[in-house]
Design a protein around this motif. Structure first.
Motif, PDB file in Angstrom:
ATOM      1  N   GLU A 195       0.696  -1.638  -0.082  1.00 23.66           N
ATOM      2  CA  GLU A 195       0.590  -0.195   0.287  1.00 23.66           C
ATOM      3  C   GLU A 195       0.578   1.108   0.122  1.00 23.66           C
ATOM      4  OE1 GLU A 195      -3.725   1.948   2.599  1.00 23.66           O
ATOM      5  OE2 GLU A 195      -2.271   0.482   3.281  1.00 23.66           O
ATOM      6  N   ILE A 196       2.253   1.197   1.002  1.00 25.87           N
ATOM      7  CA  ILE A 196       2.719   2.192   0.795  1.00 25.87           C
ATOM      8  C   ILE A 196       3.505   2.710  -0.339  1.00 25.87           C
ATOM      9  CG2 ILE A 196       5.057   3.217   2.213  1.00 25.87           C
ATOM     10  CD1 ILE A 196       4.514   1.596   4.514  1.00 25.87           C
ATOM     11  N   LEU A 197       4.276   1.353  -1.024  1.00 22.24           N
ATOM     12  CA  LEU A 197       4.861   1.817  -2.062  1.00 22.24           C
ATOM     13  C   LEU A 197       3.420   1.841  -3.282  1.00 22.24           C
ATOM     14  CD1 LEU A 197       7.167   1.822  -3.456  1.00 22.24           C
ATOM     15  CD2 LEU A 197       6.842  -0.710  -4.407  1.00 22.24           C
ATOM     16  N   TRP A 198       2.026   1.638  -3.000  1.00 17.15           N
ATOM     17  CA  TRP A 198       1.252   2.799  -4.440  1.00 17.15           C
ATOM     18  C   TRP A 198       1.358   3.503  -4.165  1.00 17.15           C
ATOM     19  CZ3 TRP A 198      -0.870  -1.508  -7.764  1.00 17.15           C
ATOM     20  CH2 TRP A 198      -2.157  -1.198  -8.798  1.00 17.15           C
ATOM     21  N   ASP A 199       1.027   4.335  -3.054  1.00 25.28           N
ATOM     22  CA  ASP A 199       0.474   5.485  -2.967  1.00 25.28           C
ATOM     23  C   ASP A 199       1.668   6.241  -3.570  1.00 25.28           C
ATOM     24  OD1 ASP A 199      -1.685   4.466  -1.901  1.00 25.28           O
ATOM     25  OD2 ASP A 199      -1.336   4.943   0.773  1.00 25.28           O
ATOM     26  N   LEU A 200       3.109   6.145  -3.029  1.00 28.57           N
ATOM     27  CA  LEU A 200       4.237   6.602  -2.908  1.00 28.57           C
ATOM     28  C   LEU A 200       4.100   6.309  -5.142  1.00 28.57           C
ATOM     29  CD1 LEU A 200       6.659   5.826  -0.625  1.00 28.57           C
ATOM     30  CD2 LEU A 200       5.604   8.105  -1.535  1.00 28.57           C
ATOM     31  N   SER A 201       4.117   5.507  -5.402  1.00 29.31           N
ATOM     32  CA  SER A 201       4.149   5.334  -6.954  1.00 29.31           C
ATOM     33  C   SER A 201       2.803   6.177  -8.008  1.00 29.31           C
ATOM     34  CB  SER A 201       4.011   3.731  -7.393  1.00 29.31           C
ATOM     35  OG  SER A 201       4.943   2.782  -6.649  1.00 29.31           O
ATOM     36  N   GLY A 202       2.430   6.443  -6.963  1.00 28.46           N
ATOM     37  CA  GLY A 202       1.503   7.242  -8.021  1.00 28.46           C
ATOM     38  C   GLY A 202       0.954   6.643  -9.897  1.00 28.46           C
ATOM     39  N   THR A 203       0.942   7.656 -10.342  1.00 26.52           N
ATOM     40  CA  THR A 203       0.465   6.823 -11.949  1.00 26.52           C
ATOM     41  C   THR A 203       0.720   7.446 -12.986  1.00 26.52           C
ATOM     42  OG1 THR A 203      -1.690   6.943 -10.900  1.00 26.52           O
ATOM     43  CG2 THR A 203      -2.029   6.721 -13.247  1.00 26.52           C
ATOM     44  N   ILE A 204       1.526   6.772 -13.654  1.00 27.78           N
ATOM     45  CA  ILE A 204       2.402   6.930 -14.817  1.00 27.78           C
ATOM     46  C   ILE A 204       1.743   6.788 -16.310  1.00 27.78           C
ATOM     47  CG2 ILE A 204       4.469   6.932 -13.440  1.00 27.78           C
ATOM     48  CD1 ILE A 204       5.310   4.910 -15.142  1.00 27.78           C
ATOM     49  N   THR A 205       2.183   7.416 -17.072  1.00 27.16           N
ATOM     50  CA  THR A 205       1.737   6.974 -18.248  1.00 27.16           C
ATOM     51  C   THR A 205       2.776   6.823 -18.832  1.00 27.16           C
ATOM     52  OG1 THR A 205       0.417   9.164 -18.077  1.00 27.16           O
ATOM     53  CG2 THR A 205      -0.151   8.523 -20.520  1.00 27.16           C
ATOM     54  N   ILE A 239      -0.887   4.731 -22.325  1.00 28.90           N
ATOM     55  CA  ILE A 239      -1.421   3.478 -21.455  1.00 28.90           C
ATOM     56  C   ILE A 239      -1.139   4.155 -20.253  1.00 28.90           C
ATOM     57  CG2 ILE A 239      -1.310   1.483 -20.087  1.00 28.90           C
ATOM     58  CD1 ILE A 239      -1.009   0.738 -23.242  1.00 28.90           C
ATOM     59  N   PRO A 240      -2.289   5.081 -18.994  1.00 26.08           N
ATOM     60  CA  PRO A 240      -1.653   5.079 -17.381  1.00 26.08           C
ATOM     61  C   PRO A 240      -2.046   3.416 -16.791  1.00 26.08           C
ATOM     62  CG  PRO A 240      -4.672   5.507 -17.862  1.00 26.08           C
ATOM     63  CD  PRO A 240      -3.903   4.987 -19.221  1.00 26.08           C
ATOM     64  N   ILE A 241      -0.862   3.804 -15.934  1.00 28.72           N
ATOM     65  CA  ILE A 241      -0.163   2.345 -15.038  1.00 28.72           C
ATOM     66  C   ILE A 241      -0.139   3.332 -13.432  1.00 28.72           C
ATOM     67  CG2 ILE A 241       1.264   1.134 -14.778  1.00 28.72           C
ATOM     68  CD1 ILE A 241       2.121   1.093 -17.207  1.00 28.72           C
ATOM     69  N   ALA A 242      -1.611   2.972 -12.845  1.00 28.74           N
ATOM     70  CA  ALA A 242      -0.927   2.863 -11.868  1.00 28.74           C
ATOM     71  C   ALA A 242      -0.031   1.775 -10.571  1.00 28.74           C
ATOM     72  CB  ALA A 242      -2.218   3.146 -10.263  1.00 28.74           C
ATOM     73  N   GLY A 243       0.462   2.832  -9.942  1.00 29.37           N
ATOM     74  CA  GLY A 243       1.557   1.844  -9.132  1.00 29.37           C
ATOM     75  C   GLY A 243       2.729   1.204  -9.667  1.00 29.37           C
ATOM     76  N   HIS A 244       3.062   1.225 -11.025  1.00 28.94           N
ATOM     77  CA  HIS A 244       3.430   1.131 -11.199  1.00 28.94           C
ATOM     78  C   HIS A 244       5.058   0.679 -10.544  1.00 28.94           C
ATOM     79  CE1 HIS A 244       6.102   4.536 -10.777  1.00 28.94           C
ATOM     80  NE2 HIS A 244       7.120   4.784 -11.447  1.00 28.94           N
ATOM     81  N   LEU A 245       5.505   1.399  -9.606  1.00 24.41           N
ATOM     82  CA  LEU A 245       6.647   0.327  -8.555  1.00 24.41           C
ATOM     83  C   LEU A 245       6.310  -0.630  -8.192  1.00 24.41           C
ATOM     84  CD1 LEU A 245       8.345   3.442  -6.587  1.00 24.41           C
ATOM     85  CD2 LEU A 245       9.013   2.162  -8.869  1.00 24.41           C
ATOM     86  N   VAL A 246       4.903  -1.102  -7.692  1.00 27.55           N
ATOM     87  CA  VAL A 246       4.264  -2.736  -6.889  1.00 27.55           C
ATOM     88  C   VAL A 246       5.317  -3.552  -8.494  1.00 27.55           C
ATOM     89  CG1 VAL A 246       2.690  -3.880  -6.149  1.00 27.55           C
ATOM     90  CG2 VAL A 246       2.893  -1.698  -5.677  1.00 27.55           C
ATOM     91  N   TRP A 247       4.373  -2.850  -9.282  1.00 27.59           N
ATOM     92  CA  TRP A 247       4.112  -3.930 -10.318  1.00 27.59           C
ATOM     93  C   TRP A 247       6.379  -4.398 -10.805  1.00 27.59           C
ATOM     94  CZ3 TRP A 247       0.323  -6.425 -10.497  1.00 27.59           C
ATOM     95  CH2 TRP A 247      -1.135  -5.407  -9.665  1.00 27.59           C
ATOM     96  N   LEU A 248       6.665  -3.349 -11.350  1.00 30.06           N
ATOM     97  CA  LEU A 248       8.579  -4.217 -11.123  1.00 30.06           C
ATOM     98  C   LEU A 248       8.892  -4.392 -10.286  1.00 30.06           C
ATOM     99  CD1 LEU A 248       9.251   0.266 -12.409  1.00 30.06           C
ATOM    100  CD2 LEU A 248       9.707  -2.557 -13.316  1.00 30.06           C
ATOM    101  N   SER A 249       8.521  -4.490  -8.957  1.00 32.30           N
ATOM    102  CA  SER A 249       9.306  -4.939  -7.904  1.00 32.30           C
ATOM    103  C   SER A 249       8.753  -6.398  -7.890  1.00 32.30           C
ATOM    104  CB  SER A 249       8.785  -4.788  -6.791  1.00 32.30           C
ATOM    105  OG  SER A 249       7.279  -4.352  -6.050  1.00 32.30           O
ATOM    106  N   SER A 290      10.494   5.925  -1.435  1.00 31.16           N
ATOM    107  CA  SER A 290       9.632   4.953  -1.889  1.00 31.16           C
ATOM    108  C   SER A 290      10.980   3.635  -2.089  1.00 31.16           C
ATOM    109  CB  SER A 290       9.889   5.035  -3.941  1.00 31.16           C
ATOM    110  OG  SER A 290       9.098   6.322  -3.680  1.00 31.16           O
ATOM    111  N   ALA A 291      11.890   3.900  -2.331  1.00 31.72           N
ATOM    112  CA  ALA A 291      13.258   2.853  -2.435  1.00 31.72           C
ATOM    113  C   ALA A 291      13.255   2.062  -1.415  1.00 31.72           C
ATOM    114  CB  ALA A 291      14.812   3.638  -2.562  1.00 31.72           C
ATOM    115  N   GLN A 292      13.306   2.746  -0.107  1.00 32.86           N
ATOM    116  CA  GLN A 292      13.437   1.189   1.399  1.00 32.86           C
ATOM    117  C   GLN A 292      11.975   0.551   0.759  1.00 32.86           C
ATOM    118  OE1 GLN A 292      13.404   3.829   4.613  1.00 32.86           O
ATOM    119  NE2 GLN A 292      15.665   4.459   4.690  1.00 32.86           N
ATOM    120  N   ALA A 293      10.675   1.313   0.473  1.00 30.24           N
ATOM    121  CA  ALA A 293       9.754   0.191  -0.150  1.00 30.24           C
ATOM    122  C   ALA A 293       9.818  -0.348  -0.690  1.00 30.24           C
ATOM    123  CB  ALA A 293       8.718   1.397   0.049  1.00 30.24           C
ATOM    124  N   PHE A 294      10.351  -0.203  -1.702  1.00 23.71           N
ATOM    125  CA  PHE A 294      10.863  -0.996  -3.189  1.00 23.71           C
ATOM    126  C   PHE A 294      11.964  -1.523  -2.542  1.00 23.71           C
ATOM    127  CE2 PHE A 294      13.001  -2.915  -6.488  1.00 23.71           C
ATOM    128  CZ  PHE A 294      11.706  -2.864  -7.229  1.00 23.71           C
TER     129      PHE A 294
END
Length: 566
Positions: A166-176, A184-194, A310-314
């Motif tokens: 949840e923390i990483l999802w909120d910190l990731s925001g949404t990138i396009t 294509i908007p991608i929410a929580g991209h750091l979560v998916w990357l991890s 973000s780095a620590q949560a990742f």
């Protein structure tokens, strides 16, 4: 040794070790288990607080605010104290649980192993149950300690994953993501990357580490074989020295250690591949989240604190998702030890079932209401089916003196059958009811401890008073040992073979049984002394029954009849 399937492996382990949580101390055990879970949750909470503190600290540094900086400096002291208290408590609770579980399982296996000669019988059963001492002492320790370590770390990673997703999802925001004309908007991209990052690493790591499980199991086996060989040589050092057997033992030890070297290289190669992968993986895990999030910080979309958080949560998420990779070696070691413990337990259970079930090729032992020892159509056979005794029909009354003449090897098997240590064969042995039999082997067992305890074994040392001990020692010619009664030592090594056999006579005088089974119990004595010992038995125990196996011709004349064993 072929490893069982995963589902069967876990079921077998739970069946063997799971009843610990339902044992007589279950309330205490459950209490410690709950405490361990609570402390694990607190560890996660502290990790979350630290990431929040880190974000606030870097924001204070970015803003060059001394007030916020000193506030964070004060908070870290509180976090520091809380973390120390939780960590110390966690270690104490976990280690107590590990020790209790190991003690319970050790007592269970020892109870099965040291029950009615099962420790002897399994040596004649084929299967993977070598070195039971090592399996009980070492493999149970590894099985229970690593089971709790791995379960705790898995729970920690699951809670870590839940907390930081949840923390990483909120910190990731949404990138396009721009794909030609499509955005294509991608929410929580750091979560998916991890998740993708950890999944790829875990798959690769599992593939690289597959050979480690077998190599670990093989190493434990060859290490146990080497240790057993050394112990056996130590226990028989005098016999080896007398016949100059060192020229045989040295090559034997070199061969055993050669097996260790071979397996060591196999395990080293497996570990090298895993460490080659994991070392690069750990470095990349540290740099990857910062490199991914840095463009958003450079563009001003997030603060420095958010970047570091973000780095620590990742890293926490990847660490949680990477549990299989990080613990692959420990899981392999744990499974190999559990397999060895299960192997010992299974052969003991199999042995109990084998002895309990009706079988025409098993000797039936029962008790009669008379003071009579009876053999009815008794056949003794070896494991390979060769018959040692066939159709033995004899009746021995109380007080008789019987010489078992003929083949001493067969007589040895007969004694073992009477002691329920040799079930292979056919027919019936009827034992006198409530009259325990006293077996005197060529070498009496003398446990390490005080001489008094060794003499009184298997009774407690308090069972016989000082006067009885001194009188028995004097009568068998061991007066010089009286001052050493309370000394501690390894008496099988400290005493000569003749002295040990005389101590066997001391035991007989102390326990005063009604049925005496003597197998070359005085063969280390000179012929005159051996005859005198037999005469002493007959004088001291006029109403006791004596069955004797001996090669001394002069002793044979002291017996009223013979049973010839081929």
């Amino acid at each position: 040794m072929a490893l069982r399937t995963k589902s069967r492996f876990f079921l077998d382990f739970i069946k063997l070790a799971g009843p610990f949580w339902q044992s007589e101390n279950k309330n205490t055990i459950i209490g410690f288990s709950v405490a361990l879970v609570v402390l694990t949750i607190l560890q996660i909470a502290i990790s979350v607080v630290i990431t929040m503190w880190s974000a606030a600290l870097f924001d204070a540094l970015d803003q060059q605010s001394m007030t916020k900086f000193f506030t964070q400096a004060g908070l870290i002291v509180l976090i520091f104290i809380a973390n120390m208290a939780v960590t110390a408590s966690h270690v104490m609770v976990k280690r107590r649980l590990q020790l209790d579980w190991r003690g319970w399982l050790t007592n269970k296996l020892i109870g099965q192993w040291m029950h009615n000669g099962r420790h002897y019988l399994i040596t004649h059963i084929p299967g993977k149950h070598d070195n039971p001492d090592g399996r009980i002492a070492e493999d149970i320790r590894i099985s229970t300690e690593l089971a709790i370590d791995l379960t705790h770390s898995l729970l920690y990673c699951v809670l870590l994953l839940i907390s930081f997703t949840e923390i990483l999802w909120d910190l990731s925001g949404t990138i396009t993501l721009n794909l030609f004309l499509v955005e294509i908007p991608i929410a929580g991209h750091l979560v998916w990357l991890s998740i993708i990052y950890a999944a790829c690493a875990s798959t690769l790591g599992w593939w690289i580490g597959r050979p480690l499980s077998k190599a670990t199991d093989d190493r434990q086996t060859v290490e146990a074989n080497f240790r057993f060989g050394l112990v056996k040589a130590r226990e028989n050092s005098m016999a080896i020295a007398l016949i100059h057997g060192e020229r045989h033992e040295n090559p034997h030890f070199h061969a055993l250690f050669g097996d260790i070297i071979t397996v060591w290289h196999q395990q080293t190669n497996a570990w090298a591949k895993i460490l080659l992968f994991s070392s690069g993986y750990s470095v990349l895990s540290m740099a990857f989240p910062i490199l991914v999030s840095a463009p958003r910080y450079i563009l001003g979309n997030i603060s420095l604190g958010a970047l570091m958080q973000s780095a620590q949560a990742f890293q926490h998420m990847v660490s949680a998702l990477s549990w299989p990779v990080d613990n692959m070696g420990r899981v392999a070691e744990w499974r190999a030890s559990v397999e060895r413990v299960l192997g010992l337990n299974e052969v003991l259970v199999q042995l109990e079932e084998e002895i309990a079930k009706p079988d025409p090729h098993r000797i039936l032992i029962k008790k009669n209401e008379q003071s009579i020892l009876r053999f009815d159509k008794l056949c003794l056979s070896r494991l390979d089916g060769i018959v040692c005794i066939e159709g033995l029909d004899e009746e021995i009354n109380a007080g008789e003196r019987i010489l078992l003449a003929g083949n001493p090897y067969t007589g040895n098997k007969l004694f073992k059958a009477m002691a329920r240590l040799w079930p292979w064969g056919e027919g019936t042995i009827e034992l006198p009811d409530d009259d325990p039999m006293f077996f005197m082997p060529p070498r009496p067992y003398l446990p390490t401890g005080s001489l008094r305890m060794a003499i009184c074994y298997p009774s407690e040392s308090e069972a016989f008073n000082q006067e009885a001990l001194e009188s028995a020692l004097e009568r068998v010619g061991l007066t010089d040992l009286i001052p050493q009664l309370d000394e501690t030592g390894d008496w099988e090594k400290n005493l000569e073979r003749e002295q040990q056999q005389r101590l066997g006579m001391v035991r007989l005088l102390l326990h005063r049984p009604k049925w005496i089974m003597m197998q070359e119990a005085f063969n280390s004595l000179n012929p005159e002394d051996e005859v005198e010992m037999i005469r002493m038995i007959m004088r001291e125990f006029p109403d006791s029954t004596l069955l004797t196996i001996t090669k001394q011709p002069a002793v044979r004349a002291l017996h009223k009849r013979q049973i010839i064993l081929i």
